[in-house]
Design a protein around this motif. Structure first.
Motif, PDB file in Angstrom:
ATOM      1  N   ALA A   1      12.995  15.423 -11.118  1.00  0.00           N
ATOM      2  CA  ALA A   1      11.957  14.561 -10.548  1.00  0.00           C
ATOM      3  C   ALA A   1      11.309  13.708 -11.636  1.00  0.00           C
ATOM      4  CB  ALA A   1      10.904  15.409  -9.827  1.00  0.00           C
ATOM      5  N   VAL A   2      10.999  14.325 -12.774  1.00  0.00           N
ATOM      6  CA  VAL A   2      10.372  13.575 -13.868  1.00  0.00           C
ATOM      7  C   VAL A   2      11.355  12.577 -14.462  1.00  0.00           C
ATOM      8  CG1 VAL A   2       9.418  13.802 -16.200  1.00  0.00           C
ATOM      9  CG2 VAL A   2       8.640  15.312 -14.381  1.00  0.00           C
TER      10      VAL A   2
ATOM     11  N   ALA B   1      11.661   7.804  -5.017  1.00  0.00           N
ATOM     12  CA  ALA B   1      12.946   8.346  -5.469  1.00  0.00           C
ATOM     13  C   ALA B   1      12.806   9.765  -6.019  1.00  0.00           C
ATOM     14  CB  ALA B   1      13.554   7.423  -6.529  1.00  0.00           C
ATOM     15  N   CYS B   2      11.694  10.056  -6.683  1.00  0.00           N
ATOM     16  CA  CYS B   2      11.553  11.399  -7.269  1.00  0.00           C
ATOM     17  C   CYS B   2      11.133  12.435  -6.228  1.00  0.00           C
ATOM     18  CB  CYS B   2      10.593  11.382  -8.451  1.00  0.00           C
ATOM     19  SG  CYS B   2       8.864  11.628  -8.068  1.00  0.00           S
ATOM     20  N   ALA B   3      10.773  11.995  -5.027  1.00  0.00           N
ATOM     21  CA  ALA B   3      10.363  12.930  -3.977  1.00  0.00           C
ATOM     22  C   ALA B   3      11.510  13.843  -3.543  1.00  0.00           C
ATOM     23  CB  ALA B   3       9.816  12.172  -2.774  1.00  0.00           C
TER      24      ALA B   3
ATOM     25  N   VAL C   1      12.086  21.857  -4.742  1.00  0.00           N
ATOM     26  CA  VAL C   1      11.501  22.938  -5.550  1.00  0.00           C
ATOM     27  C   VAL C   1      10.978  24.016  -4.600  1.00  0.00           C
ATOM     28  CG1 VAL C   1       9.667  23.554  -7.164  1.00  0.00           C
ATOM     29  CG2 VAL C   1      10.855  21.360  -7.401  1.00  0.00           C
ATOM     30  N   PRO C   2      11.548  25.220  -4.660  1.00  0.00           N
ATOM     31  CA  PRO C   2      11.042  26.287  -3.793  1.00  0.00           C
ATOM     32  C   PRO C   2       9.694  26.795  -4.314  1.00  0.00           C
ATOM     33  CG  PRO C   2      12.892  27.068  -5.126  1.00  0.00           C
ATOM     34  CD  PRO C   2      12.701  25.630  -5.446  1.00  0.00           C
ATOM     35  N   SER C   3       8.663  26.710  -3.499  1.00  0.00           N
ATOM     36  CA  SER C   3       7.321  27.116  -3.932  1.00  0.00           C
ATOM     37  C   SER C   3       7.271  28.578  -4.346  1.00  0.00           C
ATOM     38  CB  SER C   3       6.302  26.867  -2.824  1.00  0.00           C
ATOM     39  OG  SER C   3       6.110  25.486  -2.673  1.00  0.00           O
TER      40      SER C   3
ATOM     41  N   ALA D   1       0.366  14.009 -12.212  1.00  0.00           N
ATOM     42  CA  ALA D   1       0.369  15.386 -11.700  1.00  0.00           C
ATOM     43  C   ALA D   1       1.790  15.949 -11.691  1.00  0.00           C
ATOM     44  CB  ALA D   1      -0.230  15.422 -10.295  1.00  0.00           C
ATOM     45  N   ILE D   2       2.764  15.133 -11.318  1.00  0.00           N
ATOM     46  CA  ILE D   2       4.162  15.576 -11.322  1.00  0.00           C
ATOM     47  C   ILE D   2       4.608  15.864 -12.746  1.00  0.00           C
ATOM     48  CG2 ILE D   2       6.546  14.864 -10.856  1.00  0.00           C
ATOM     49  CD1 ILE D   2       5.345  13.229  -8.456  1.00  0.00           C
ATOM     50  N   TYR D   3       4.250  14.988 -13.676  1.00  0.00           N
ATOM     51  CA  TYR D   3       4.605  15.187 -15.078  1.00  0.00           C
ATOM     52  C   TYR D   3       3.972  16.473 -15.621  1.00  0.00           C
ATOM     53  CZ  TYR D   3       4.741  14.706 -20.095  1.00  0.00           C
ATOM     54  OH  TYR D   3       4.929  14.959 -21.419  1.00  0.00           O
TER      55      TYR D   3
END
Length: 135
Positions: A19-20, A36-38, A44-46, A94-96
């Protein structure tokens, strides 16, 4: 850490890294890169993440899927279209940060596992080095 847990952790880490990587290298504006990164982020399994990181992952995903399409399904495109540029930047950060924290915890887990392995090896080695009468 069990083998199953370790494999889930590795899978989650890889998807966050993807994703990053997509967020960083995908051509286009930030909105297009987030869209695109979604895909890898959604994989990602929580349950593979520690609770604090799973909560942050869920919060990111809630923002990405806030709006519904005509059929009532969550839509990343529609959700991103409604966000201001500053919110998009915070979302990317936040994703980073989630990826960076996951990588840090993975490294610590590896070191802990390596330390445990070294302790076991030392204990076995000490046992073998003792004379038979002392065992």
């Amino acid at each position: 850490m069990t083998l199953e847990r370790r494999l889930l952790w590795i899978y989650a880490s890889e998807k966050l890294r993807d994703a990053v990587r997509t967020l960083t290298l995908h051509p286009g504006a930030l909105r297009a890169r987030l869209r695109a990164c979604a895909e890898p982020l959604g994989m990602v399994p929580s349950h593979a993440l520690p609770p604090s990181l799973a909560t942050r992952n869920a919060a990111i995903w809630r923002v990405l899927t806030r709006r519904l399409d005509a059929e009532g399904r969550p839509s990343v495109g529609l959700s991103l279209r409604g966000l201001r540029e500053t919110t998009l930047v915070r979302l990317a950060e936040a994703i980073y940060r989630l990826d960076a924290e996951t990588a840090k915890l993975a490294e610590l887990a590896e070191l802990a596992d390596a330390g445990e392995s070294r302790r076991r090896v030392r204990a076995v080695t000490r046992e073998k080095e003792r004379p038979p009468l002392q065992r």
